[in-house]
Design an enzyme around this catalytic site. Structure first.
Site, PDB file in Angstrom:
ATOM      1  N   ARG A 199     -28.179  -7.614 -13.903  1.00  0.00           N
ATOM      2  CA  ARG A 199     -27.997  -7.235 -15.309  1.00  0.00           C
ATOM      3  C   ARG A 199     -28.383  -8.403 -16.228  1.00  0.00           C
ATOM      4  O   ARG A 199     -27.866  -9.518 -16.071  1.00  0.00           O
ATOM      5  CB  ARG A 199     -26.532  -6.850 -15.521  1.00  0.00           C
ATOM      6  CG  ARG A 199     -26.120  -6.633 -16.946  1.00  0.00           C
ATOM      7  CD  ARG A 199     -26.637  -5.329 -17.488  1.00  0.00           C
ATOM      8  NE  ARG A 199     -26.119  -5.091 -18.836  1.00  0.00           N
ATOM      9  CZ  ARG A 199     -26.619  -4.185 -19.649  1.00  0.00           C
ATOM     10  NH1 ARG A 199     -27.634  -3.431 -19.269  1.00  0.00           N
ATOM     11  NH2 ARG A 199     -26.110  -4.012 -20.854  1.00  0.00           N
ATOM     12  N   ILE A 219     -16.922  -7.226 -15.381  1.00  0.00           N
ATOM     13  CA  ILE A 219     -18.280  -7.752 -15.194  1.00  0.00           C
ATOM     14  C   ILE A 219     -19.310  -6.629 -15.370  1.00  0.00           C
ATOM     15  O   ILE A 219     -20.373  -6.825 -15.957  1.00  0.00           O
ATOM     16  CB  ILE A 219     -18.404  -8.441 -13.811  1.00  0.00           C
ATOM     17  CG1 ILE A 219     -17.593  -9.750 -13.818  1.00  0.00           C
ATOM     18  CG2 ILE A 219     -19.866  -8.713 -13.447  1.00  0.00           C
ATOM     19  CD1 ILE A 219     -17.411 -10.406 -12.464  1.00  0.00           C
ATOM     20  N   GLY A 240     -18.904  -4.235 -17.321  1.00  0.00           N
ATOM     21  CA  GLY A 240     -18.878  -3.857 -18.735  1.00  0.00           C
ATOM     22  C   GLY A 240     -18.781  -2.342 -18.884  1.00  0.00           C
ATOM     23  O   GLY A 240     -18.046  -1.687 -18.139  1.00  0.00           O
ATOM     24  N   SER A 287      12.103   3.301  -2.877  1.00  0.00           N
ATOM     25  CA  SER A 287      12.325   1.886  -2.531  1.00  0.00           C
ATOM     26  C   SER A 287      13.645   1.709  -1.785  1.00  0.00           C
ATOM     27  O   SER A 287      13.746   0.902  -0.863  1.00  0.00           O
ATOM     28  CB  SER A 287      12.343   1.031  -3.807  1.00  0.00           C
ATOM     29  OG  SER A 287      11.047   0.975  -4.359  1.00  0.00           O
ATOM     30  N   ARG A 322       2.501  -3.575   6.676  1.00  0.00           N
ATOM     31  CA  ARG A 322       2.243  -4.357   5.466  1.00  0.00           C
ATOM     32  C   ARG A 322       1.147  -5.390   5.688  1.00  0.00           C
ATOM     33  O   ARG A 322       0.337  -5.648   4.792  1.00  0.00           O
ATOM     34  CB  ARG A 322       3.562  -5.000   4.986  1.00  0.00           C
ATOM     35  CG  ARG A 322       4.491  -3.972   4.381  1.00  0.00           C
ATOM     36  CD  ARG A 322       5.917  -4.456   4.179  1.00  0.00           C
ATOM     37  NE  ARG A 322       6.740  -3.361   3.621  1.00  0.00           N
ATOM     38  CZ  ARG A 322       8.061  -3.383   3.538  1.00  0.00           C
ATOM     39  NH1 ARG A 322       8.735  -4.442   3.974  1.00  0.00           N
ATOM     40  NH2 ARG A 322       8.715  -2.356   3.020  1.00  0.00           N
ATOM     41  N   GLU A 377       3.941   1.468   1.128  1.00  0.00           N
ATOM     42  CA  GLU A 377       4.489   0.560   2.157  1.00  0.00           C
ATOM     43  C   GLU A 377       5.309  -0.573   1.520  1.00  0.00           C
ATOM     44  O   GLU A 377       5.344  -1.696   2.018  1.00  0.00           O
ATOM     45  CB  GLU A 377       3.400   0.071   3.128  1.00  0.00           C
ATOM     46  CG  GLU A 377       2.775   1.250   3.872  1.00  0.00           C
ATOM     47  CD  GLU A 377       2.116   0.938   5.190  1.00  0.00           C
ATOM     48  OE1 GLU A 377       2.445  -0.077   5.801  1.00  0.00           O
ATOM     49  OE2 GLU A 377       1.260   1.751   5.608  1.00  0.00           O
ATOM     50  N   THR A 380      10.034   8.260   2.995  1.00  0.00           N
ATOM     51  CA  THR A 380      10.317   8.499   1.575  1.00  0.00           C
ATOM     52  C   THR A 380      10.809   9.922   1.310  1.00  0.00           C
ATOM     53  O   THR A 380      10.349  10.876   1.923  1.00  0.00           O
ATOM     54  CB  THR A 380       9.028   8.243   0.763  1.00  0.00           C
ATOM     55  OG1 THR A 380       8.644   6.884   0.972  1.00  0.00           O
ATOM     56  CG2 THR A 380       9.218   8.494  -0.721  1.00  0.00           C
ATOM     57  N   GLU A 381      11.752  10.020   0.367  1.00  0.00           N
ATOM     58  CA  GLU A 381      12.285  11.328  -0.052  1.00  0.00           C
ATOM     59  C   GLU A 381      12.289  11.384  -1.579  1.00  0.00           C
ATOM     60  O   GLU A 381      12.129  10.349  -2.238  1.00  0.00           O
ATOM     61  CB  GLU A 381      13.715  11.482   0.468  1.00  0.00           C
ATOM     62  CG  GLU A 381      13.794  11.447   1.986  1.00  0.00           C
ATOM     63  CD  GLU A 381      15.193  11.723   2.523  1.00  0.00           C
ATOM     64  OE1 GLU A 381      16.139  11.853   1.708  1.00  0.00           O
ATOM     65  OE2 GLU A 381      15.320  11.813   3.758  1.00  0.00           O
TER      66      GLU A 381
HETATM   67  N1  COS Z   1      13.040  -5.874  11.060  1.00  0.00           N
HETATM   68  C1  COS Z   1      14.163  -5.582  11.791  1.00  0.00           C
HETATM   69  N2  COS Z   1      15.335  -5.206  11.231  1.00  0.00           N
HETATM   70  C2  COS Z   1      15.384  -5.126   9.887  1.00  0.00           C
HETATM   71  C3  COS Z   1      14.274  -5.427   9.079  1.00  0.00           C
HETATM   72  C4  COS Z   1      13.076  -5.808   9.712  1.00  0.00           C
HETATM   73  N3  COS Z   1      11.984  -6.107   9.004  1.00  0.00           N
HETATM   74  N4  COS Z   1      14.611  -5.260   7.784  1.00  0.00           N
HETATM   75  C5  COS Z   1      15.907  -4.878   7.775  1.00  0.00           C
HETATM   76  N5  COS Z   1      16.359  -4.797   9.051  1.00  0.00           N
HETATM   77  C6  COS Z   1      17.719  -4.461   9.481  1.00  0.00           C
HETATM   78  C7  COS Z   1      18.722  -5.407   8.847  1.00  0.00           C
HETATM   79  O1  COS Z   1      18.875  -6.578   9.622  1.00  0.00           O
HETATM   80  C8  COS Z   1      19.980  -4.560   8.823  1.00  0.00           C
HETATM   81  O2  COS Z   1      20.555  -4.549  10.109  1.00  0.00           O
HETATM   82  P1  COS Z   1      22.059  -5.143  10.373  1.00  0.00           P
HETATM   83  O3  COS Z   1      22.959  -4.323   9.507  1.00  0.00           O
HETATM   84  O4  COS Z   1      22.280  -4.936  11.841  1.00  0.00           O
HETATM   85  O5  COS Z   1      21.983  -6.563   9.945  1.00  0.00           O
HETATM   86  C9  COS Z   1      19.455  -3.149   8.582  1.00  0.00           C
HETATM   87  O6  COS Z   1      18.075  -3.168   8.987  1.00  0.00           O
HETATM   88  C10 COS Z   1      19.548  -2.749   7.133  1.00  0.00           C
HETATM   89  O7  COS Z   1      18.795  -3.676   6.384  1.00  0.00           O
HETATM   90  P2  COS Z   1      19.150  -4.090   4.874  1.00  0.00           P
HETATM   91  O8  COS Z   1      20.641  -4.285   4.774  1.00  0.00           O
HETATM   92  O9  COS Z   1      18.276  -5.215   4.495  1.00  0.00           O
HETATM   93  O10 COS Z   1      18.740  -2.739   4.104  1.00  0.00           O
HETATM   94  P3  COS Z   1      18.683  -2.479   2.536  1.00  0.00           P
HETATM   95  O11 COS Z   1      19.025  -1.063   2.338  1.00  0.00           O
HETATM   96  O12 COS Z   1      19.501  -3.492   1.793  1.00  0.00           O
HETATM   97  O13 COS Z   1      17.166  -2.705   2.043  1.00  0.00           O
HETATM   98  C11 COS Z   1      14.781  -2.821   1.944  1.00  0.00           C
HETATM   99  C12 COS Z   1      16.094  -2.901   2.743  1.00  0.00           C
HETATM  100  C13 COS Z   1      14.897  -2.821   0.444  1.00  0.00           C
HETATM  101  C14 COS Z   1      14.017  -4.049   2.383  1.00  0.00           C
HETATM  102  C15 COS Z   1      14.136  -1.528   2.462  1.00  0.00           C
HETATM  103  O14 COS Z   1      14.853  -0.401   2.002  1.00  0.00           O
HETATM  104  C16 COS Z   1      12.686  -1.363   2.119  1.00  0.00           C
HETATM  105  O15 COS Z   1      11.822  -1.989   2.739  1.00  0.00           O
HETATM  106  N6  COS Z   1      12.386  -0.491   1.118  1.00  0.00           N
HETATM  107  C17 COS Z   1      11.032  -0.095   0.826  1.00  0.00           C
HETATM  108  C18 COS Z   1      10.679   1.083   1.665  1.00  0.00           C
HETATM  109  C19 COS Z   1       9.219   1.258   1.708  1.00  0.00           C
HETATM  110  O16 COS Z   1       8.444   0.346   1.977  1.00  0.00           O
HETATM  111  N7  COS Z   1       8.813   2.475   1.465  1.00  0.00           N
HETATM  112  C20 COS Z   1       7.429   2.805   1.474  1.00  0.00           C
HETATM  113  C21 COS Z   1       7.279   4.130   2.079  1.00  0.00           C
HETATM  114  S1  COS Z   1       6.762   4.081   3.678  1.00  0.00           S
HETATM  115  S2  COS Z   1       4.800   4.261   3.444  1.00  0.00           S
END
Ligand code: COS
Length: 384
Positions: free
Chosen positions: A269, A338, A340, A131, A244, A364, A125-126
């Site tokens: 209670r 519960i 209260g 997300s 997750r 996550e 995260t930045e």
């Molecule tokens: N396992 C393996 N590969 C994966 C994958 C997984 N679970 N999820 C995605 N990929 C791969 C995709 O297949 C894609 O590869 P190809 O281009 O070769 O097909 C690549 O990674 C990019 O994936 P995608 O196009 O789905 O990326 P997006 O940017 O559209 O979005 C989400 C992905 C929204 C699912 C992702 O950004 C996400 O999970 N965001 C939340 C982040 C998070 O949980 N942050 C919490 C902080 S960490 S505590």
């Protein structure tokens, strides 16, 4: 997959006893001081809790996913800060190395992560990329046999204590997509790496987060995970699939604890001349909670078994994380109800859980991100 029922039961029993006898009595102190006492952390190290999920060849207990979620159901039954202390070493702070690291990287870092000598953290995260993780801006530019990192990571769990950071950064700054991202391991103390001040959070006192800043931070090229550029985003996503499921189990453990507290309170209670557990409206809240916890447990164990069998569980892990954390939020709300008026008062402890578990629905991957992942996987499977 359970390798040996007998060995696992011994472990689960010792965790259960440790939670009840050592952690639960210290919950208030940790919340008040925003710090887990060093002696307790040492006990957690002695029990092997920091390396539960790391491979046995590197000093861990090598728990399978099914064994891990069963352990997490137990560890979840106390303040989440305790689980958080060991969470990154067993999960997001080490999994990148475990699944995609080279043998040299595994040998160098996993034994010290397993013992708890080194604390791991996960820097995805930045400030501008939460997300939408693939839009991260931190760069890692190759310069001879080093990479030079620049950028800021935000809300990084255990960063104040960390000795090792798994960092996702863009090795091709011109590339906007996920395939320009690579993953590195960066040791604390590397010149150019600095930390922000500890964040003030709604709950989970005793678990710390802060910013991690990289300013012309030179990292040996050998620290590129797997020594492969461009696959760091995929590494991060695979790490989160496992993380997750783990969070789902921790949330379910927390729900079990809150429900147990609520049941005890409802039995003790008295109002209108009888224990409030006699009232059907209270019973409805208890029963709904029980059924939902049961559903979450079944879902999580099923997903864990599938992962152990080698299936890709992106969809199942997101279903479990979404359902279990939302369920945990509902159980927290009912537990306060519960109790209260007492539920709103700090001395009864339930309001602390209510605040602590709120994070489960956010980190996550938020519930909304899980919905996106589930729907995408459904379409992927449908379209073949
Ligand atoms: N396992 C393996 N590969 C994966 C994958 C997984 N679970 N999820 C995605 N990929 C791969 C995709 O297949 C894609 O590869 P190809 O281009 O070769 O097909 C690549 O990674 C990019 O994936 P995608 O196009 O789905 O990326 P997006 O940017 O559209 O979005 C989400 C992905 C929204 C699912 C992702 O950004 C996400 O999970 N965001 C939340 C982040 C998070 O949980 N942050 C919490 C902080 S960490 S505590």
């Amino acid at each position: 997959m359970i390798r040996s029922e007998e060995t696992l039961n011994l472990l689960l029993d010792s965790i259960r006893r440790f939670v009840r006898e050592r952690l639960v009595p210290n919950e208030d102190t940790v919340a008040e001081n925003d710090q887990i006492p060093a002696a307790l952390l040492q006990e957690m190290k002695d029990l092997g809790l920091f390396g539960m999920c790391l491979p046995e060849e590197y000093g861990g207990l090598g728990l399978t996913m099914e064994e891990e979620v069963l352990a997490a159901f137990e560890l979840g039954q106390t303040s989440p800060a305790f689980r958080s202390a060991i969470g990154s070493n067993n999960g997001i702070g080490s999994t990148g190395i475990v699944i995609d690291g080279t043998s040299a990287q595994k040998e160098q870092y996993l034994p010290r992560l397993a013992s708890g000598e080194l604390i791991g953290s996960f820097c995805l995260t930045e400030p501008e990329a939460g997300s939408d993780a693939a839009s991260l801006r931190t760069t890692a530019i190759r310069d001879g046999d080093h990479y030079v990192l620049n950028g800021t990571k935000r809300f990084i769990t255990n960063a104040p204590e960390a000795g090792l950071f798994t960092v996702m950064a863009r090795t091709d700054p011109a590339g906007k997509g996920a395939d320009a991202i690579s993953a590195f391991v960066v040791e604390a103390g590397t010149p150019g790496l600095s930390l922000g001040k500890i964040d003030r959070k709604m709950g989970q006192k005793g678990a710390h987060t802060c910013d991690v800043m990289f300013d012309q931070c030179r990292v040996p090229a050998a620290n590129l995970i797997g020594e492969r550029e461009g696959v760091g985003f995929k590494t991060a996503m695979k790490v989160l699939d496992k993380g997750r499921l783990h969070i789902a189990a921790v949330a379910t453990g927390a729900a079990e604890r809150m429900l147990a507290d609520a049941l005890r309170y409802a039995t003790e209670r008295r109002q209108f001349g009888q224990p409030i557990v006699e009232f059907e409206l209270v019973q409805a809240m208890l029963a709904d909670s029980r059924a939902e916890i049961y559903a979450a447990r079944c879902m999580i164990v099923d997903a864990a078994r599938r992962r152990d069998a080698g299936e890709r569980v992106t969809l199942e892990a997101s279903c479990a994380k979404m359902f279990a954390t939302e369920m945990c939020g509902r159980v927290a709300d009912r537990a306060v109800q519960i109790f209260g008026g007492a539920g709103y008062m700090a001395e009864y402890g339930i309001e602390r859980f209510y605040r602590d578990v709120r994070l489960f629905r956010i980190y996550e991957g938020t519930t909304q991100i899980q919905q996106i992942v589930i729907a995408r996987e459904m379409r992927r499977r449908f379209e073949g």
